[in-house]
Write a protein that holds these residues in place. Structure first.
Motif, PDB file in Angstrom:
ATOM      1  N   PRO A 164       0.822  -1.225   0.000  1.00 51.30           N
ATOM      2  CA  PRO A 164       0.000   0.000   0.000  1.00 51.30           C
ATOM      3  C   PRO A 164       0.850   1.268   0.000  1.00 51.30           C
ATOM      4  N   GLU A 165       1.944   1.246   0.753  1.00 48.77           N
ATOM      5  CA  GLU A 165       2.791   2.441   0.836  1.00 48.77           C
ATOM      6  C   GLU A 165       3.422   2.766  -0.510  1.00 48.77           C
ATOM      7  N   LEU A 189       0.771   4.194  -2.833  1.00 48.17           N
ATOM      8  CA  LEU A 189       0.431   5.575  -2.516  1.00 48.17           C
ATOM      9  C   LEU A 189       1.530   6.534  -2.945  1.00 48.17           C
ATOM     10  N   ALA A 213      -3.758   0.108  -8.050  1.00 53.02           N
ATOM     11  CA  ALA A 213      -4.658   0.849  -7.157  1.00 53.02           C
ATOM     12  C   ALA A 213      -6.065   0.841  -7.724  1.00 53.02           C
ATOM     13  N   LEU A 262      -4.133  -1.114  -2.783  1.00 45.54           N
ATOM     14  CA  LEU A 262      -4.592   0.207  -2.342  1.00 45.54           C
ATOM     15  C   LEU A 262      -5.943   0.544  -2.940  1.00 45.54           C
ATOM     16  N   LEU A 317      -8.271   3.951  -3.122  1.00 45.85           N
ATOM     17  CA  LEU A 317      -8.323   5.388  -2.870  1.00 45.85           C
ATOM     18  C   LEU A 317      -9.730   5.886  -3.148  1.00 45.85           C
ATOM     19  N   ALA A 325      -4.570  -1.083   1.997  1.00 46.31           N
ATOM     20  CA  ALA A 325      -4.964   0.144   2.697  1.00 46.31           C
ATOM     21  C   ALA A 325      -6.137   0.764   1.948  1.00 46.31           C
ATOM     22  N   THR A 384      -4.837  13.643   1.161  1.00 45.32           N
ATOM     23  CA  THR A 384      -5.465  12.559   1.905  1.00 45.32           C
ATOM     24  C   THR A 384      -6.172  13.106   3.137  1.00 45.32           C
TER      25      THR A 384
END
Length: 251
Positions: free
Chosen positions: A61-62, A65, A101, A153, A155, A234, A249
């Motif tokens: 996830p990091e 992002l 994502a 991820l 979003l 995430a 965010t």
């Protein structure tokens, strides 16, 4: 916050295989989107000079992002790369897709995710509904990306001056009904209306509150929650500001 959306049981392995075959062929953080690979059956041609291609698929996830952060930075500073559009990428994507994502955004024409995040073909699984409202089709689309494509991820991308949120706030204040299908959208947004604000501030606060609520509802879905708990996924809420083109965010 507990989700009130019903979900089907997880598909059996055979169903998962069918879903993958069909589509292959055809925890929140805060700050200003500054949270700061494919496996083809055979080798694809080398990328053409001047046709940028993103690095390998983010595995966490990091990393995902960070990739979106860098893309939005390019967009808002007018240095877009329009990556992954070359003939070699198009050929590779006929064999499989591995987006990194899921972006659940609004239908607003001013906020196309691939543009404002400067991503290319095969990078994002985009799901769009007015006001990023959840229903079974939207939820199933997000779940497909997470459970079948192993995307790390999700979003949830709200945006400044959202017409769907504005309509929901106006209907709530006046009691005037909206056309049938638009009323459905307003009813879904209404629980997020911030009655502690007035005027434009109420709409702005509700945009953020609705994005957070949508994030929380997704993250509470059992199959999604299990992935979040293990760190494989995430679910992040964010807002796109039309004035400066930045994605921020929301904690």
């Amino acid at each position: 916050m507990h989700s009130n959306i019903q979900t089907a049981d997880a598909p059996s392995p055979s169903r998962r295989g069918l879903l993958r075959a069909a589509v292959a062929g055809s925890a929140a953080v805060g700050s200003a989107l500054a949270l700061g690979s494919a496996h083809p059956a055979s080798a694809a041609p080398a990328p053409e000079p001047g046709a940028p291609e993103a690095a390998g698929r983010p595995g966490s996830p990091e990393e995902a992002l960070r990739r979106l952060t860098a893309g939005n930075r390019r967009w808002r500073t007018y240095r877009q790369e329009h990556p992954n559009e070359s003939p070699s990428v198009r050929l590779r994507l006929t064999r499989a897709q591995q987006p990194f994502a899921v972006v659940l955004g609004c239908v607003d024409s001013r906020v196309p995710p691939e543009l404002v995040l400067d991503q290319g073909l095969g990078d994002l699984l985009t799901v769009r509904s007015a006001g990023e409202v959840l229903d079974e089709a939207v939820l199933g689309s997000v779940a497909y990306g997470v459970l079948e494509l192993d995307i790390p991820l999700v979003l949830v991308l709200g945006h400044q001056s959202c017409g769907a949120v504005g309509a929901a706030v106006h209907a709530d204040e006046t009691g005037q009904p909206l056309p049938a299908h638009i009323q459905y959208l307003a009813d879904q947004i209404r629980p997020a209306i911030d009655h502690g604000q007035t005027g434009d501030a109420r709409i702005a606060a509700t945009i953020d509150a609705h994005a957070r609520r949508t994030r929380d509802r997704l993250a509470a879905e059992p199959d999604i929650a299990r992935r979040v708990a293990t760190g494989r996924l995430a679910v992040v809420a964010a807002r796109y500001d039309l004035r400066d083109q930045a994605v921020r965010t929301l904690a």
